[in-house]
Design a protein around this motif. Structure first.
Motif, PDB file in Angstrom:
ATOM      1  N   MET A  51      64.726 -29.042  33.194  1.00 16.09           N
ATOM      2  CA  MET A  51      64.195 -28.173  34.148  1.00 16.09           C
ATOM      3  C   MET A  51      62.523 -28.042  33.157  1.00 16.09           C
ATOM      4  O   MET A  51      61.747 -27.771  34.120  1.00 16.09           O
ATOM      5  CB  MET A  51      64.594 -27.063  35.085  1.00 16.09           C
ATOM      6  CG  MET A  51      65.937 -27.313  36.235  1.00 16.09           C
ATOM      7  SD  MET A  51      64.692 -28.670  37.548  1.00 16.09           S
ATOM      8  CE  MET A  51      64.138 -27.202  37.987  1.00 16.09           C
ATOM      9  N   ILE A  52      62.913 -27.201  32.642  1.00 15.29           N
ATOM     10  CA  ILE A  52      61.674 -26.988  31.565  1.00 15.29           C
ATOM     11  C   ILE A  52      61.238 -27.252  31.035  1.00 15.29           C
ATOM     12  O   ILE A  52      59.871 -28.079  31.263  1.00 15.29           O
ATOM     13  CB  ILE A  52      62.971 -26.224  30.456  1.00 15.29           C
ATOM     14  CG1 ILE A  52      62.917 -25.040  30.568  1.00 15.29           C
ATOM     15  CG2 ILE A  52      61.300 -25.579  29.708  1.00 15.29           C
ATOM     16  CD1 ILE A  52      63.872 -24.520  29.957  1.00 15.29           C
ATOM     17  N   HIS A  53      61.443 -29.031  30.782  1.00 12.69           N
ATOM     18  CA  HIS A  53      60.388 -30.426  30.398  1.00 12.69           C
ATOM     19  C   HIS A  53      59.482 -30.237  31.588  1.00 12.69           C
ATOM     20  O   HIS A  53      58.264 -30.473  32.214  1.00 12.69           O
ATOM     21  CB  HIS A  53      61.649 -31.833  30.278  1.00 12.69           C
ATOM     22  CG  HIS A  53      61.758 -31.305  28.251  1.00 12.69           C
ATOM     23  ND1 HIS A  53      60.040 -31.832  27.822  1.00 12.69           N
ATOM     24  CD2 HIS A  53      62.194 -31.014  27.906  1.00 12.69           C
ATOM     25  CE1 HIS A  53      60.340 -31.586  26.210  1.00 12.69           C
ATOM     26  NE2 HIS A  53      62.257 -31.445  26.559  1.00 12.69           N
ATOM     27  N   ALA A  54      60.303 -30.747  32.577  1.00 10.17           N
ATOM     28  CA  ALA A  54      59.576 -31.092  34.638  1.00 10.17           C
ATOM     29  C   ALA A  54      57.827 -30.013  34.795  1.00 10.17           C
ATOM     30  O   ALA A  54      57.313 -30.104  35.157  1.00 10.17           O
ATOM     31  CB  ALA A  54      60.270 -31.381  35.367  1.00 10.17           C
ATOM     32  N   ALA A  55      59.132 -28.480  34.229  1.00 13.33           N
ATOM     33  CA  ALA A  55      57.948 -26.928  34.631  1.00 13.33           C
ATOM     34  C   ALA A  55      56.421 -27.582  33.934  1.00 13.33           C
ATOM     35  O   ALA A  55      55.758 -26.929  34.045  1.00 13.33           O
ATOM     36  CB  ALA A  55      59.226 -26.804  34.986  1.00 13.33           C
ATOM     37  N   LEU A  56      56.638 -27.657  32.659  1.00 16.13           N
ATOM     38  CA  LEU A  56      56.371 -26.835  31.312  1.00 16.13           C
ATOM     39  C   LEU A  56      54.801 -27.374  31.991  1.00 16.13           C
ATOM     40  O   LEU A  56      53.584 -27.089  32.148  1.00 16.13           O
ATOM     41  CB  LEU A  56      56.397 -27.567  30.404  1.00 16.13           C
ATOM     42  CG  LEU A  56      56.321 -26.804  29.112  1.00 16.13           C
ATOM     43  CD1 LEU A  56      55.975 -25.157  28.666  1.00 16.13           C
ATOM     44  CD2 LEU A  56      56.588 -27.545  27.997  1.00 16.13           C
ATOM     45  N   PRO A  57      54.391 -28.729  32.459  1.00 16.35           N
ATOM     46  CA  PRO A  57      52.475 -28.797  32.831  1.00 16.35           C
ATOM     47  C   PRO A  57      52.154 -27.833  33.687  1.00 16.35           C
ATOM     48  O   PRO A  57      50.944 -27.883  33.571  1.00 16.35           O
ATOM     49  CB  PRO A  57      52.204 -30.233  33.206  1.00 16.35           C
ATOM     50  CG  PRO A  57      54.117 -31.228  32.495  1.00 16.35           C
ATOM     51  CD  PRO A  57      54.998 -30.542  32.310  1.00 16.35           C
ATOM     52  N   GLU A  58      53.400 -27.428  34.634  1.00  9.16           N
ATOM     53  CA  GLU A  58      52.738 -26.604  35.579  1.00  9.16           C
ATOM     54  C   GLU A  58      52.495 -25.433  34.831  1.00  9.16           C
ATOM     55  O   GLU A  58      51.497 -24.691  35.369  1.00  9.16           O
ATOM     56  CB  GLU A  58      53.392 -26.531  36.820  1.00  9.16           C
ATOM     57  CG  GLU A  58      53.077 -28.314  37.459  1.00  9.16           C
ATOM     58  CD  GLU A  58      52.432 -28.502  37.459  1.00  9.16           C
ATOM     59  OE1 GLU A  58      51.167 -27.377  38.687  1.00  9.16           O
ATOM     60  OE2 GLU A  58      51.740 -29.266  37.878  1.00  9.16           O
ATOM     61  N   LEU A  59      53.477 -24.915  34.186  1.00  9.82           N
ATOM     62  CA  LEU A  59      53.887 -23.358  33.448  1.00  9.82           C
ATOM     63  C   LEU A  59      52.266 -23.267  32.870  1.00  9.82           C
ATOM     64  O   LEU A  59      51.114 -21.976  32.326  1.00  9.82           O
ATOM     65  CB  LEU A  59      54.623 -23.184  33.439  1.00  9.82           C
ATOM     66  CG  LEU A  59      55.990 -23.046  34.115  1.00  9.82           C
ATOM     67  CD1 LEU A  59      57.659 -23.116  33.806  1.00  9.82           C
ATOM     68  CD2 LEU A  59      55.798 -21.619  35.264  1.00  9.82           C
ATOM     69  N   LYS A  60      52.199 -24.302  32.276  1.00  6.70           N
ATOM     70  CA  LYS A  60      50.566 -24.429  31.345  1.00  6.70           C
ATOM     71  C   LYS A  60      49.403 -23.685  31.538  1.00  6.70           C
ATOM     72  O   LYS A  60      48.206 -22.702  31.659  1.00  6.70           O
ATOM     73  CB  LYS A  60      50.871 -25.415  30.299  1.00  6.70           C
ATOM     74  CG  LYS A  60      51.995 -25.549  28.859  1.00  6.70           C
ATOM     75  CD  LYS A  60      51.158 -27.207  28.369  1.00  6.70           C
ATOM     76  CE  LYS A  60      52.729 -27.495  27.435  1.00  6.70           C
ATOM     77  NZ  LYS A  60      51.763 -28.725  26.725  1.00  6.70           N
ATOM     78  N   LYS A  61      49.325 -23.708  32.802  1.00 11.96           N
ATOM     79  CA  LYS A  61      48.044 -23.814  33.809  1.00 11.96           C
ATOM     80  C   LYS A  61      47.261 -22.415  33.594  1.00 11.96           C
ATOM     81  O   LYS A  61      46.390 -22.143  33.158  1.00 11.96           O
ATOM     82  CB  LYS A  61      48.212 -24.486  35.234  1.00 11.96           C
ATOM     83  CG  LYS A  61      48.431 -26.392  34.621  1.00 11.96           C
ATOM     84  CD  LYS A  61      47.946 -26.567  36.594  1.00 11.96           C
ATOM     85  CE  LYS A  61      48.454 -27.965  36.281  1.00 11.96           C
ATOM     86  NZ  LYS A  61      48.552 -28.667  37.743  1.00 11.96           N
ATOM     87  N   GLN A  62      48.859 -21.836  34.112  1.00 15.75           N
ATOM     88  CA  GLN A  62      48.686 -20.243  33.963  1.00 15.75           C
ATOM     89  C   GLN A  62      49.058 -18.929  33.344  1.00 15.75           C
ATOM     90  O   GLN A  62      48.847 -17.965  34.278  1.00 15.75           O
ATOM     91  CB  GLN A  62      47.578 -20.015  35.647  1.00 15.75           C
ATOM     92  CG  GLN A  62      49.574 -19.980  36.675  1.00 15.75           C
ATOM     93  CD  GLN A  62      49.911 -21.193  36.819  1.00 15.75           C
ATOM     94  OE1 GLN A  62      49.357 -22.713  37.113  1.00 15.75           O
ATOM     95  NE2 GLN A  62      51.150 -21.183  36.689  1.00 15.75           N
ATOM     96  N   GLY A  63      49.919 -20.056  33.104  1.00 13.85           N
ATOM     97  CA  GLY A  63      51.193 -19.220  32.064  1.00 13.85           C
ATOM     98  C   GLY A  63      51.999 -18.699  33.573  1.00 13.85           C
ATOM     99  O   GLY A  63      51.998 -19.026  34.570  1.00 13.85           O
ATOM    100  N   GLY A  64      53.542 -17.844  33.023  1.00 15.25           N
ATOM    101  CA  GLY A  64      54.401 -18.175  33.298  1.00 15.25           C
ATOM    102  C   GLY A  64      55.508 -17.093  32.635  1.00 15.25           C
ATOM    103  O   GLY A  64      55.648 -17.017  32.119  1.00 15.25           O
TER     104      GLY A  64
END
Length: 259
Positions: free
Chosen positions: A123-136
């Motif tokens: 889940m983290i690998h999949a989510a990371l590109p989106e989370l990197k955009k604005q932090g989270g």
């Protein structure tokens, strides 16, 4: 306190019941947009109905299994397409398989690690590109046994301990992207499993009587409620905890032997 969660988009795995479902309820009450994730659609539909009854809001859901790479990607792709952002990932999916070491086969070890540690990783690998955009924020649900494993707790305590090490490592690696990573270590919290034990062990007692039995050795004197866990989780993933990262908070009524 305003947790500043309005319009945040959150994904919660294992959220058709228990702590995951209650956390979805709290985040929704605080204004977040929550996507529920679990393996069984019937359970997800019931959770959506229950949360709507409490909050007046309809939640989204994705049927997915965190032991599948493609399912993890499917969840995040759906969120990206529907909401255009991802702010919060809560890794809650998991089950407790605990036995004497002599009774645990290699397949048991692999299955447990695949669900818990590697479920988080997928889940983290999949989510990371989106989370990197604005932090989270990433929040991993572990157990107090991950800090102080008792006897007959293999393989679950080992999986949880590995997850806590992962949490600390990621908090340092992902800080550059303003992504906070924390964990909570759950003790005895009311759940379907515990309610079954109550009905089996003491059907003549009320829940309050059973939950406060001294045999549980909980300093606060009772088994916790899912809302009490969900409130702590909601705080940790919110902007109100913007300077908290790399920690593992016990939610155990004081019963844990480690800080």
């Amino acid at each position: 306190m305003d947790l500043r969660l309005t319009e945040k988009v959150a994904v919660i795995t294992g959220s058709s019941k228990g702590i995951g479902k209650e956390t979805a309820t709290v985040l929704t009450e605080e204004g977040a947009k929550v996507v529920l994730v679990a393996r069984h659609e019937d359970g997800l539909k019931q959770a959506v109905a229950d949360i709507k009854e409490k909050t007046g809001k309809t939640l989204d859901y994705v049927v997915a299994d965190v032991t599948s790479d493609s399912d993890a990607k499917k969840v995040i792709d759906y969120v990206k397409d529907q909401y255009g952002q991802l702010d919060i990932l809560i890794n809650n999916a998991g089950s407790a398989f605990a036995e004497n070491f002599d009774q645990v086969g290699l397949d048991d070890w692999q299955n447990d690690l695949n669900l818990k540690l590697f479920g988080w990783l997928r889940m983290i690998h999949a989510a990371l590109p989106e989370l990197k955009k604005q932090g989270g924020a990433i929040l991993n649900l572990a157990a107090v046994a991950g800090k102080t494993p008792p006897a007959q707790s293999s393989p679950t305590s080992v999986s949880r301990a590995a997850g806590l090490a992962l949490t600390k490592t990621l908090s340092k690696d992902l800080a550059q992207y303003n992504i906070r990573v924390n964990a909570v270590c759950i003790g005895l919290i009311r759940s379907g499993q515990i309610e079954k034990r109550w009905q089996q062990d003491a059907p003549d007692k009320t829940w309050e009587e059973y939950a406060s039995d001294p045999k549980f050795n909980i300093p606060l004197g009772r088994i916790g409620d899912t809302r009490e866990a969900a409130d702590v989780i909601a705080f940790l993933v919110s902007d109100a905890a913007s300077y908290v990262s790399g920690t593992a908070v016990n939610i155990d009524g004081g019963s844990g032997a480690a800080l």
